[in-house]
Design an enzyme around this catalytic site. Structure first.
Site, PDB file in Angstrom:
ATOM      1  N   ASN A 254      28.769  36.212  26.836  1.00 37.33           N
ATOM      2  CA  ASN A 254      29.748  35.964  25.777  1.00 37.33           C
ATOM      3  C   ASN A 254      30.469  34.630  25.940  1.00 37.33           C
ATOM      4  OD1 ASN A 254      31.370  36.627  27.901  1.00 37.33           O
ATOM      5  ND2 ASN A 254      32.025  38.604  27.106  1.00 37.33           N
TER       6      ASN A 254
ATOM      7  N   ARG B 125      42.136  34.414  32.109  1.00 37.58           N
ATOM      8  CA  ARG B 125      42.862  35.593  32.573  1.00 37.58           C
ATOM      9  C   ARG B 125      44.359  35.282  32.537  1.00 37.58           C
ATOM     10  NH1 ARG B 125      38.958  37.748  31.384  1.00 37.58           N
ATOM     11  NH2 ARG B 125      37.531  39.008  32.635  1.00 37.58           N
TER      12      ARG B 125
ATOM     13  N   GLN C 276      46.242  45.308  30.825  1.00 37.39           N
ATOM     14  CA  GLN C 276      45.565  45.571  29.555  1.00 37.39           C
ATOM     15  C   GLN C 276      45.241  47.056  29.445  1.00 37.39           C
ATOM     16  OE1 GLN C 276      43.521  41.255  28.669  1.00 37.39           O
ATOM     17  NE2 GLN C 276      42.202  42.940  29.083  1.00 37.39           N
TER      18      GLN C 276
ATOM     19  N   HIS D 204      42.504  41.288  23.750  1.00 35.72           N
ATOM     20  CA  HIS D 204      41.354  40.720  24.465  1.00 35.72           C
ATOM     21  C   HIS D 204      40.062  40.999  23.669  1.00 35.72           C
ATOM     22  CE1 HIS D 204      39.529  40.066  28.733  1.00 35.72           C
ATOM     23  NE2 HIS D 204      38.861  39.418  27.802  1.00 35.72           N
TER      24      HIS D 204
HETATM   25  P1  NDP Z   1      31.518  30.097  35.108  1.00 35.21           P
HETATM   26  O1  NDP Z   1      31.192  30.785  36.402  1.00 35.21           O
HETATM   27  O2  NDP Z   1      30.412  29.514  34.305  1.00 35.21           O
HETATM   28  O3  NDP Z   1      32.537  28.918  35.410  1.00 35.21           O
HETATM   29  C1  NDP Z   1      33.664  29.102  36.183  1.00 35.21           C
HETATM   30  C2  NDP Z   1      34.215  27.730  36.505  1.00 35.21           C
HETATM   31  O4  NDP Z   1      35.491  27.899  37.106  1.00 35.21           O
HETATM   32  C3  NDP Z   1      33.358  26.933  37.462  1.00 35.21           C
HETATM   33  O5  NDP Z   1      32.946  25.755  36.811  1.00 35.21           O
HETATM   34  C4  NDP Z   1      34.288  26.649  38.637  1.00 35.21           C
HETATM   35  O6  NDP Z   1      34.099  25.313  39.064  1.00 35.21           O
HETATM   36  C5  NDP Z   1      35.665  26.830  38.025  1.00 35.21           C
HETATM   37  N1  NDP Z   1      36.696  27.211  38.992  1.00 35.21           N
HETATM   38  C6  NDP Z   1      36.663  28.221  39.887  1.00 35.21           C
HETATM   39  N2  NDP Z   1      37.769  28.196  40.628  1.00 35.21           N
HETATM   40  C7  NDP Z   1      38.521  27.152  40.186  1.00 35.21           C
HETATM   41  C8  NDP Z   1      39.780  26.632  40.570  1.00 35.21           C
HETATM   42  N3  NDP Z   1      40.482  27.129  41.610  1.00 35.21           N
HETATM   43  N4  NDP Z   1      40.268  25.572  39.882  1.00 35.21           N
HETATM   44  C9  NDP Z   1      39.558  25.026  38.854  1.00 35.21           C
HETATM   45  N5  NDP Z   1      38.350  25.479  38.455  1.00 35.21           N
HETATM   46  C10 NDP Z   1      37.841  26.541  39.128  1.00 35.21           C
HETATM   47  O7  NDP Z   1      32.389  31.137  34.276  1.00 35.21           O
HETATM   48  P2  NDP Z   1      32.540  31.251  32.691  1.00 35.21           P
HETATM   49  O8  NDP Z   1      32.848  29.918  32.143  1.00 35.21           O
HETATM   50  O9  NDP Z   1      31.429  32.035  32.124  1.00 35.21           O
HETATM   51  O10 NDP Z   1      33.825  32.211  32.622  1.00 35.21           O
HETATM   52  C11 NDP Z   1      35.064  31.793  33.161  1.00 35.21           C
HETATM   53  C12 NDP Z   1      36.068  32.931  33.090  1.00 35.21           C
HETATM   54  O11 NDP Z   1      36.380  33.202  31.741  1.00 35.21           O
HETATM   55  C13 NDP Z   1      35.565  34.280  33.622  1.00 35.21           C
HETATM   56  O12 NDP Z   1      35.677  34.371  35.024  1.00 35.21           O
HETATM   57  C14 NDP Z   1      36.477  35.253  32.927  1.00 35.21           C
HETATM   58  O13 NDP Z   1      37.648  35.445  33.684  1.00 35.21           O
HETATM   59  C15 NDP Z   1      36.830  34.545  31.629  1.00 35.21           C
HETATM   60  N6  NDP Z   1      36.168  35.189  30.491  1.00 35.21           N
HETATM   61  C16 NDP Z   1      36.947  35.663  29.469  1.00 35.21           C
HETATM   62  C17 NDP Z   1      36.376  36.344  28.412  1.00 35.21           C
HETATM   63  C18 NDP Z   1      37.196  36.832  27.270  1.00 35.21           C
HETATM   64  O14 NDP Z   1      36.735  37.712  26.534  1.00 35.21           O
HETATM   65  N7  NDP Z   1      38.387  36.309  27.057  1.00 35.21           N
HETATM   66  C19 NDP Z   1      34.933  36.606  28.371  1.00 35.21           C
HETATM   67  C20 NDP Z   1      34.196  35.920  29.408  1.00 35.21           C
HETATM   68  C21 NDP Z   1      34.813  35.306  30.449  1.00 35.21           C
HETATM   69  P3  NDP Z   1      34.396  24.860  40.585  1.00 35.21           P
HETATM   70  O15 NDP Z   1      33.714  25.841  41.456  1.00 35.21           O
HETATM   71  O16 NDP Z   1      33.889  23.470  40.643  1.00 35.21           O
HETATM   72  O17 NDP Z   1      35.895  24.893  40.731  1.00 35.21           O
END
Ligand code: NDP
Length: 384
Positions: free
Chosen positions: A147, A285, A314, A333
């Site tokens: 998604n 989140r 939630q 959400h």
């Molecule tokens: P991905 O795994 O593709 O990307 C996560 C990114 O977060 C990575 O690029 C990582 O880069 C970065 N990251 C992790 N820790 C940190 C940090 N401390 N500071 C800055 N960047 C950080 O995940 P998605 O993009 O698919 O999803 C992201 C989040 O979105 C999910 O974990 C979920 O919580 C949320 N989500 C919400 C939904 C909704 O319905 N609202 C649905 C789907 C997801 P790096 O390691 O270089 O820091």
């Protein structure tokens, strides 16, 4: 035979739909990063139908009962008397969703003596205590990518809605008014603004890609830098710390997983460093932002707007201050559970279950915890 316990959100208040607004939905077979969409051996549902609520059952009943497993679906997830808590002690598999999270806490892990697989039908497994999953040898998996674009589209919609003052203007129409000045006293163009994303993973990068045609200046902050070719393609400015990015951006969009490295990142101190009149959109989140800090920043004018679809807890209680704070465009959400997204995460859930029962490896990209440690996507995106 396994007992599969599944927690989904309630059906619509008017009952489970008997017809839909559209006859079909586009079929997506590959995502923007090249990953293939889920490939289960079969599905037992109609794409475009409501699968994410209790009656929809993620389209899994025929499949699971056909294999002789017990399948329990409930929305009753909170408190010691809930169906979830009562059924948990002898469940082998829990399926849950971030939209209506069945919080798998350390206490619940201690009660779930038979639990082997905690499966998130969606993305984001922070409602599962990953440290406990590691300790108890439980595999955690989610349907990575399913998604991401749904959420990216929602984030772009919210950015535009806030900056252009769409929701208050729409309210004037419903009230029978024609109050142009009231509508535009907080309405701006996105063109020329500086937009920064916290995290440029699947969702964050998709948001950046969609914002480029709006002639914005794009920024990002995460721990690892994107390939140079992507930075060039989108003319991105990389920031090695969030403060530096927050100070120069008009809009911040948050797309990072929740873990100790991101919890309460947008606290009062960081909010105070932002440009006066900036906007925040958080579809990742809620706990990445300080709940009361956001309310204060909107009330004082430090923030011009806040929108998102993620809350804690939630469902949000009726008196949650984000329901009534000014200049906000919150939704429940829902961004990652459009009917379009449901096809993909229901198919992905089925794919993971097929692998699990046939003892085949789950796609590495779907794995968060395995073998007593963070693994696959979990090893890249989370810390414990
Ligand atoms: P991905 O795994 O593709 O990307 C996560 C990114 O977060 C990575 O690029 C990582 O880069 C970065 N990251 C992790 N820790 C940190 C940090 N401390 N500071 C800055 N960047 C950080 O995940 P998605 O993009 O698919 O999803 C992201 C989040 O979105 C999910 O974990 C979920 O919580 C949320 N989500 C919400 C939904 C909704 O319905 N609202 C649905 C789907 C997801 P790096 O390691 O270089 O820091």
């Amino acid at each position: 035979m396994a007992k599969v316990l599944c927690v989904l959100y309630d059906d619509p208040v008017h009952g489970y739909p008997t017809s839909y607004a559209r006859n079909d939905i586009p079929s997506i077979t590959r995502y923007e990063d090249g990953q293939t969409a889920p490939t289960p051996k079969a599905i037992d549902f109609t794409p475009g139908h409501l699968l994410g609520s209790v009656t929809g059952e993620l389209g899994l009943r025929k499949f699971l009962e056909g294999l002789g497993h017990t399948f329990i679906v409930t929305s009753d997830k909170d408190g010691t008397n809930s169906v979830f808590e009562r059924e948990l002690p002898d469940a082998d598999i829990v399926i849950s969703q971030p939209f209506w999270p069945a919080y798998l806490t350390a206490e619940r892990f201690a009660k779930a003596k038979k639990l082997k697989l905690a499966l998130t039908a969606g993305i984001g497994s922070d409602h599962v205590d990953l440290e406990s999953a590691i300790k108890h040898g439980v595999t955690v998996a989610e349907v990575t990518g399913s998604n991401s674009i749904s959420v990216a589209e929602h984030a772009v919609m919210m950015i535009l809605a806030l900056v252009r003052n769409y929701l208050p203007a729409h309210e004037w129409v419903k009230k029978g008014g024609w109050n142009i000045a009231d509508c535009v006293e907080r309405s701006y163009d996105l063109e020329g603004m500086h937009v920064g994303t916290v995290a440029a993973g699947r969702i964050g990068l998709a948001v950046l890609r969609r914002l480029k045609p709006f002639q914005t200046h794009l920024h990002y902050f995460q721990r690892h830098r994107l390939p140079e070719s992507v930075e060039k393609e989108l003319n991105l400015t990389f920031h090695s710390n969030v403060e530096e990015m927050a100070e120069v951006c008009d809009i911040i969009t948050i797309s990072a997983p929740l873990h100790p490295g991101t919890q309460n990142m947008f606290n009062e101190s960081l909010l105070a460093k932002m440009k006066r009149g900036a906007y925040i959109v958080d579809t990742a989140r809620a706990e990445i932002c300080s709940r009361d800090g956001i309310v204060h920043a909107l009330e004082s004018g430090q923030l011009a707007g806040y929108a998102g679809d993620v809350w804690f807890p939630q469902p949000a209680p009726k008196d949650h201050p984000w329901r009534t704070m000014p200049y906000q465009g919150m939704t429940p959400h829902m961004s990652g559970t459009s009917l379009s997204a449901q096809v993909r995460y229901a198919s992905g859930t089925r794919e993971i279950l097929e692998c699990w029962f046939e003892r085949r490896p789950i796609r590495e990209g779907y794995v968060i915890v395995d073998g007593g440690k963070l693994a696959g996507t979990g090893a890249k995106a989370y810390t414990v």
